[in-house]
Design a protein around this motif. Structure first.
Motif, short mmCIF file in Angstrom:
data_model
loop_
_atom_site.label_atom_id
_atom_site.label_comp_id
_atom_site.label_asym_id
_atom_site.label_seq_id
_atom_site.Cartn_x
_atom_site.Cartn_y
_atom_site.Cartn_z
N ALA A 1 0.84 -1.20 0.00
CA ALA A 1 0.00 0.00 0.00
C ALA A 1 0.87 1.25 0.00
O ALA A 1 0.58 2.23 -0.71
CB ALA A 1 -0.93 0.00 1.21
N VAL B 1 2.40 1.67 -3.51
CA VAL B 1 1.38 2.17 -4.44
C VAL B 1 1.12 3.65 -4.18
O VAL B 1 1.00 4.45 -5.12
CB VAL B 1 0.07 1.36 -4.31
CG1 VAL B 1 -1.05 2.02 -5.13
CG2 VAL B 1 0.28 -0.07 -4.77
N ALA B 2 1.03 4.02 -2.91
CA ALA B 2 0.75 5.41 -2.55
C ALA B 2 1.88 6.33 -2.97
O ALA B 2 1.65 7.42 -3.53
CB ALA B 2 0.49 5.52 -1.05
N PRO C 1 -4.28 5.30 -7.92
CA PRO C 1 -3.91 4.67 -6.64
C PRO C 1 -5.09 4.07 -5.89
O PRO C 1 -4.95 3.01 -5.27
CB PRO C 1 -3.27 5.82 -5.86
CG PRO C 1 -2.76 6.75 -6.90
CD PRO C 1 -3.79 6.69 -8.00
N GLY D 1 -4.79 0.21 -5.69
CA GLY D 1 -4.54 -0.22 -4.31
C GLY D 1 -5.60 -1.18 -3.82
O GLY D 1 -5.30 -2.20 -3.18
N ALA E 1 -7.95 -0.01 1.86
CA ALA E 1 -6.80 0.07 0.95
C ALA E 1 -6.96 1.18 -0.08
O ALA E 1 -6.03 1.95 -0.34
CB ALA E 1 -6.59 -1.27 0.25
N CYS F 1 -4.45 4.44 -0.05
CA CYS F 1 -3.54 4.68 -1.17
C CYS F 1 -3.80 6.02 -1.84
O CYS F 1 -2.86 6.76 -2.17
CB CYS F 1 -3.64 3.55 -2.19
SG CYS F 1 -2.96 1.98 -1.63
N GLU F 2 -5.06 6.36 -2.02
CA GLU F 2 -5.39 7.63 -2.68
C GLU F 2 -5.03 8.83 -1.82
O GLU F 2 -4.48 9.83 -2.30
CB GLU F 2 -6.88 7.67 -3.02
CG GLU F 2 -7.31 8.85 -3.86
CD GLU F 2 -6.90 8.75 -5.32
OE1 GLU F 2 -7.06 9.75 -6.05
OE2 GLU F 2 -6.42 7.68 -5.74
N ALA G 1 -1.19 9.13 -1.52
CA ALA G 1 -0.67 9.60 -2.81
C ALA G 1 -0.87 11.11 -2.94
O ALA G 1 0.00 11.83 -3.43
CB ALA G 1 -1.36 8.88 -3.96
#
Length: 204
Positions: free
Chosen positions: A21, A24-25, A63, A67, A76, A80-81, A84
């Motif tokens: 995570a 990805v972030a 994301p 994610g 998740a 992630c968003e 990010a």
């Protein structure tokens, strides 16, 4: 045939989930920063019809959907968003602190869709709906809230802008994230994640 619906999904986050995570972030933050720069560079294309700018908004939603599809645990997509968006802010976003609110709101859109599927279905329809919902929440954030930069749009411009956000979210964030998840699964890179069998899951 392997199903994308698990009868007993495991919701507890493991160390590997947190690490993925975070990756990805962080990658999403870089994508956000680059996408924002790109949006500024091609804004001339929508000068004659401002709602067109929403058609490339999907890059900001990746994301959240990716994610969610990779980690398959509650929170998740939202995590992630939002992280990010924080990364974009640290990198020097032209939008200032509003990116954090945008990230939170957009991530919530995808999160609600995955929750509606009870975190048990990760097929293409779920990915497309998650991307579209993220676009819907983005469009509302951009057009109707006090800090919205499109607050002065006419009603029809706002409606079209939101529809374009949803289309962009479904295609860029939804479809591409779903394809990326299946592609990564084929390489074995997801062997430690709940999405390890994504490449064998039914499309619909």
């Amino acid at each position: 045939m392997t199903s994308s619906i698990s009868s007993k999904p495991r919701y507890t986050w493991r160390v590997v989930d947190i690490v993925v995570a975070a990756v990805v972030a962080v990658a999403g933050g870089v994508i956000f920063w680059a996408w924002s720069a790109l949006a500024s560079g091609i804004s001339v294309l929508s000068a004659g019809y401002p709602p067109l700018s929403a058609l490339w908004s999907g890059g900001w939603f990746i994301p959240a959907v990716l994610g969610g599809l990779l980690i398959r645990k509650p929170g998740a997509a939202l995590f992630c968003e939002t992280v990010a968006a924080a990364g974009e802010l640290i990198a020097g976003s032209q939008y200032g602190g509003t990116v954090l609110l945008s990230g939170l709101i957009q991530g919530l859109g995808a999160e609600l869709v995955f929750a509606a599927f009870r975190y048990r279905s990760w097929r293409l329809p779920a990915a497309l709906l998650a991307g579209a919902a993220t676009g819907l929440f983005c469009g509302i954030n951009d057009c109707f809230l006090p800090w919205s930069w499109n607050i002065e749009y006419t009603g029809d411009f706002k409606a079209i802008y939101i529809v374009f956000c949803m289309i962009s979210g479904a295609v860029i964030a939804g479809l591409l994230s779903w394809l990326a998840t299946r592609g990564l699964a084929r390489t074995g890179a997801l062997s430690s994640l709940a999405s390890r069998n994504a490449a064998k899951e039914p499309i619909l």
